[in-house]
Write a protein that holds these residues in place. Structure first.
Motif, PDB file in Angstrom:
ATOM      1  N   GLY A  70      -0.762   3.658  -0.085  1.00  0.00           N
ATOM      2  CA  GLY A  70       0.602   3.226   0.197  1.00  0.00           C
ATOM      3  C   GLY A  70       0.898   1.891  -0.437  1.00  0.00           C
ATOM      4  O   GLY A  70       0.037   1.274  -1.075  1.00  0.00           O
ATOM      5  N   ARG A  71       2.126   1.457  -0.268  1.00  0.00           N
ATOM      6  CA  ARG A  71       2.527   0.139  -0.754  1.00  0.00           C
ATOM      7  C   ARG A  71       2.081  -0.923   0.242  1.00  0.00           C
ATOM      8  O   ARG A  71       1.886  -0.655   1.427  1.00  0.00           O
ATOM      9  N   ALA A  72       1.980  -2.142  -0.241  1.00  0.00           N
ATOM     10  CA  ALA A  72       1.526  -3.229   0.616  1.00  0.00           C
ATOM     11  C   ALA A  72       2.586  -3.641   1.640  1.00  0.00           C
ATOM     12  O   ALA A  72       2.247  -4.149   2.701  1.00  0.00           O
ATOM     13  N   THR A  73       3.852  -3.407   1.347  1.00  0.00           N
ATOM     14  CA  THR A  73       4.913  -3.947   2.192  1.00  0.00           C
ATOM     15  C   THR A  73       5.747  -2.925   2.928  1.00  0.00           C
ATOM     16  O   THR A  73       6.676  -3.305   3.631  1.00  0.00           O
ATOM     17  N   ARG A  98       6.879   3.747   3.933  1.00  0.00           N
ATOM     18  CA  ARG A  98       7.656   4.911   3.500  1.00  0.00           C
ATOM     19  C   ARG A  98       6.918   5.780   2.485  1.00  0.00           C
ATOM     20  O   ARG A  98       7.027   6.996   2.503  1.00  0.00           O
ATOM     21  N   GLU A  99       6.153   5.168   1.581  1.00  0.00           N
ATOM     22  CA  GLU A  99       5.471   5.931   0.529  1.00  0.00           C
ATOM     23  C   GLU A  99       4.008   6.233   0.846  1.00  0.00           C
ATOM     24  O   GLU A  99       3.263   6.649  -0.034  1.00  0.00           O
ATOM     25  N   ASP A 100       3.577   6.027   2.094  1.00  0.00           N
ATOM     26  CA  ASP A 100       2.187   6.284   2.463  1.00  0.00           C
ATOM     27  C   ASP A 100       1.845   7.763   2.300  1.00  0.00           C
ATOM     28  O   ASP A 100       2.623   8.639   2.672  1.00  0.00           O
ATOM     29  N   LYS A 153       1.974  -2.185  -7.457  1.00  0.00           N
ATOM     30  CA  LYS A 153       0.789  -2.420  -6.635  1.00  0.00           C
ATOM     31  C   LYS A 153       0.730  -1.400  -5.501  1.00  0.00           C
ATOM     32  O   LYS A 153       1.702  -1.188  -4.790  1.00  0.00           O
ATOM     33  N   TRP A 154      -0.440  -0.813  -5.326  1.00  0.00           N
ATOM     34  CA  TRP A 154      -0.709   0.135  -4.258  1.00  0.00           C
ATOM     35  C   TRP A 154      -1.915  -0.368  -3.475  1.00  0.00           C
ATOM     36  O   TRP A 154      -2.776  -1.064  -4.016  1.00  0.00           O
ATOM     37  N   VAL A 155      -1.968  -0.028  -2.214  1.00  0.00           N
ATOM     38  CA  VAL A 155      -3.094  -0.394  -1.359  1.00  0.00           C
ATOM     39  C   VAL A 155      -3.788   0.884  -0.915  1.00  0.00           C
ATOM     40  O   VAL A 155      -3.137   1.834  -0.481  1.00  0.00           O
TER      41      VAL A 155
END
Length: 150
Positions: free
Chosen positions: A95-98, A101-103, A125-127
């Motif tokens: 997902g995104r760091a912030t 929604r996109e997890d 950036k992705w986490v």
């Protein structure tokens, strides 16, 4: 051109501050609505076993290296000798760091000494939140950053 009166100056000032306040309220709402902000439900409970979990994880000596190319996410999980680690279970939350929604949680399959899954990731950036279990039952978790070039 009309004369600039006190009422005009007041209307300009109130309008300017009104726009600033409206934008700040919108940004605050957007920040709260898109980021869950919770890493663990109860930090006190999580802290009770933190040191023992960390020691057990360090004893494994695993290194996780992510790679993304050609629409595929690849994870190399290696032990201290650089060989593929003996992983019992593996799950990854991407997902995104912030925002949440996109997890996504891809279905990773073991292939050529590593794990991979098809996945379309937009640039940026992705986490990766990696959770694994060794064949002896030792838990492993790590948070990794992944940069996808545009």
């Amino acid at each position: 051109m009309a004369e600039l009166t006190g009422r005009h100056v007041l209307a300009i000032t109130v309008g300017a501050f009104g726009v600033i306040i409206a934008v700040n309220l919108f940004l605050a709402w957007s920040a709260v609505a898109t980021f869950p902000g919770v890493e663990v439900r109860n930090s006190y409970i999580a802290s009770q076993t933190f040191e023992a979990d960390r020691r057990a994880q360090r004893t494994l000596g695993w290194t996780v290296s992510p790679d993304y190319s050609d629409g595929r996410l690849r994870l190399a999980v290696t032990d201290t000798s650089g060989l593929p680690a003996k992983v019992g279970e593996l799950s990854v939350l991407v997902g995104r760091a912030t925002e949440a929604r996109e997890d996504r949680t891809p279905e990773l399959a073991f292939h050529n000494g590593g794990f991979e899954a098809p996945m379309e990731l937009a640039p940026g950036k992705w986490v990766l939140r990696v959770k694994a279990t060794a064949t002896d039952g030792t838990a492993f978790q790590q948070r990794l950053d992944l940069y996808v070039r545009g």
